[in-house]
Scaffold this motif. Structure first.
Motif, PDB file in Angstrom:
ATOM      1  N   VAL A 139     -10.342 -13.604  39.634  1.00 27.27           N
ATOM      2  CA  VAL A 139      -9.513 -12.507  40.137  1.00 27.27           C
ATOM      3  C   VAL A 139      -8.069 -12.801  39.731  1.00 27.27           C
ATOM      4  O   VAL A 139      -7.506 -13.839  40.071  1.00 27.27           O
ATOM      5  N   LEU A 144     -10.847  -8.009  38.934  1.00 28.87           N
ATOM      6  CA  LEU A 144     -11.894  -9.008  38.825  1.00 28.87           C
ATOM      7  C   LEU A 144     -12.446  -9.021  37.396  1.00 28.87           C
ATOM      8  O   LEU A 144     -12.845  -7.990  36.872  1.00 28.87           O
ATOM      9  N   ILE A 175      -7.628 -17.096  40.817  1.00 36.37           N
ATOM     10  CA  ILE A 175      -8.625 -17.686  41.707  1.00 36.37           C
ATOM     11  C   ILE A 175     -10.009 -17.444  41.120  1.00 36.37           C
ATOM     12  O   ILE A 175     -10.307 -16.348  40.648  1.00 36.37           O
ATOM     13  N   TYR A 177     -14.376 -17.993  41.273  1.00 37.29           N
ATOM     14  CA  TYR A 177     -15.516 -18.060  42.191  1.00 37.29           C
ATOM     15  C   TYR A 177     -16.792 -18.402  41.422  1.00 37.29           C
ATOM     16  O   TYR A 177     -17.144 -17.726  40.450  1.00 37.29           O
ATOM     17  N   LEU A 204     -14.663  -9.575  47.354  1.00 39.57           N
ATOM     18  CA  LEU A 204     -13.761 -10.611  46.816  1.00 39.57           C
ATOM     19  C   LEU A 204     -12.383 -10.033  46.494  1.00 39.57           C
ATOM     20  O   LEU A 204     -11.360 -10.680  46.744  1.00 39.57           O
ATOM     21  N   HIS A 208      -9.138 -11.777  48.249  1.00 36.46           N
ATOM     22  CA  HIS A 208      -8.687 -12.866  47.373  1.00 36.46           C
ATOM     23  C   HIS A 208      -7.247 -13.320  47.623  1.00 36.46           C
ATOM     24  O   HIS A 208      -6.888 -14.441  47.274  1.00 36.46           O
ATOM     25  N   ASN A 209      -6.415 -12.450  48.217  1.00 41.35           N
ATOM     26  CA  ASN A 209      -5.020 -12.838  48.485  1.00 41.35           C
ATOM     27  C   ASN A 209      -4.863 -13.677  49.750  1.00 41.35           C
ATOM     28  O   ASN A 209      -3.797 -14.225  50.009  1.00 41.35           O
ATOM     29  N   GLN A 215     -10.693 -16.787  53.543  1.00 46.10           N
ATOM     30  CA  GLN A 215     -11.660 -16.081  52.693  1.00 46.10           C
ATOM     31  C   GLN A 215     -13.088 -16.483  53.071  1.00 46.10           C
ATOM     32  O   GLN A 215     -13.989 -15.634  53.161  1.00 46.10           O
ATOM     33  N   GLY A 241     -15.061 -21.164  45.953  1.00 44.64           N
ATOM     34  CA  GLY A 241     -13.826 -20.536  45.492  1.00 44.64           C
ATOM     35  C   GLY A 241     -12.757 -21.585  45.274  1.00 44.64           C
ATOM     36  O   GLY A 241     -12.628 -22.506  46.080  1.00 44.64           O
ATOM     37  N   LYS A 243      -8.706 -22.654  43.199  1.00 43.00           N
ATOM     38  CA  LYS A 243      -7.578 -22.471  42.277  1.00 43.00           C
ATOM     39  C   LYS A 243      -7.439 -23.797  41.506  1.00 43.00           C
ATOM     40  O   LYS A 243      -7.332 -24.853  42.117  1.00 43.00           O
TER      41      LYS A 243
END
Length: 244
Positions: A139, A144, A175, A177, A204, A208-209, A215, A241, A243
């Motif tokens: 994302v 996405l 991010i 997944y 998602l 996502h933020n 989440q 998930g 980063k």
């Protein structure tokens, strides 16, 4: 319960993952006491390797396959300097077939796994992804992007296709997944249908933020609401998930 404690001990420990990838969440719900889904994280020199797998079956057979998968991944990275995601999958496929003595013509037992592997190079801010029937979602800028896997499992298959390698230049806000299909295959709602990938992607994008642990809570609540009191969990569930 003892088998569960052994399997949990083989999974990469939460503290170790937190040290390697500070920003992440793992939503992990076995259908039975033990699971056919597993996650695996290792740091090798300047590279971080993440794997998320969905083994054939669930419960005891799935758990046996997951233990074999984790052992083979540990052996592969220890024994071989593998820094390409698709190369890791090719070696894993070969090693699994060897370990299970799978002949080229015996398709009566569909033993194996779907798995996604990511290799992160933080110095170059690049990530490789390769998937065996397991996609990767990114994302970015409220959109996405789906990176599609090679349509082949790890294990015996009538037509072996080489695994493709995707290279992604990532940014701070990206991010990613990784997941098994348990969440999307879950029955629920008013009509008793599957959750499906379209609804999963939409969810998602909605969440996502939010902070990663929040989440995870949203994913859990959404699934509980979807299942209600009418439907039981049909498969192992895992969503990772992170980063980079």
């Amino acid at each position: 319960q003892y088998a569960k404690s052994l399997q949990t001990g083989l999974l990469t420990q939460k503290k170790a993952i937190k040290k390697i990838i500070p920003e992440h969440f793992i939503y992990y719900v076995p259908k039975d006491i033990v699971s056919g889904d597993f996650y695996w994280v290792k740091k090798i020199n300047d590279f971080i390797i993440i794997a998320a797998a969905d083994c054939t079956g669930h419960g005891v057979p799935g758990a046996f396959m997951s233990v074999l998968g984790i052992s083979l991944l540990n052996e592969i990275v220890r024994r071989k300097e593998i820094l390409k995601a698709n190369q890791a999958l090719e070696v894993l496929r070969h090693e699994l077939k060897e370990a299970l003595h799978q002949s080229d013509k015996d398709y009566s037992y569909n033993n194996g796994m779907d798995i996604a592997i990511c290799v992160i190079n933080r110095k170059e801010r690049k990530m490789q992804y390769s998937g065996a029937n397991a996609p990767l979602y990114l994302v970015r800028n409220n959109k996405l992007i789906e990176y599609k896997p090679t349509r082949n499992p790890i294990g015996l298959t009538p037509l072996e296709i080489p695994f493709s390698n995707h290279e992604i230049e990532y940014t701070d806000d990206d991010i990613f997944y990784l997941f098994s299909d348990g969440y999307m295959d879950q029955f629920g709602g008013d009509d008793g249908k599957k959750f499906r990938s379209r609804r999963f992607k939409h969810l998602l994008l909605e969440i996502h933020n939010k902070p990663l642990e929040i989440q995870k809570d949203h994913l859990k609540l959404s699934l509980m609401k979807w299942m209600g009191n009418k439907y039981d969990q049909i498969d192992d569930i895992m969503i990772f998930g992170f980063k980079p």
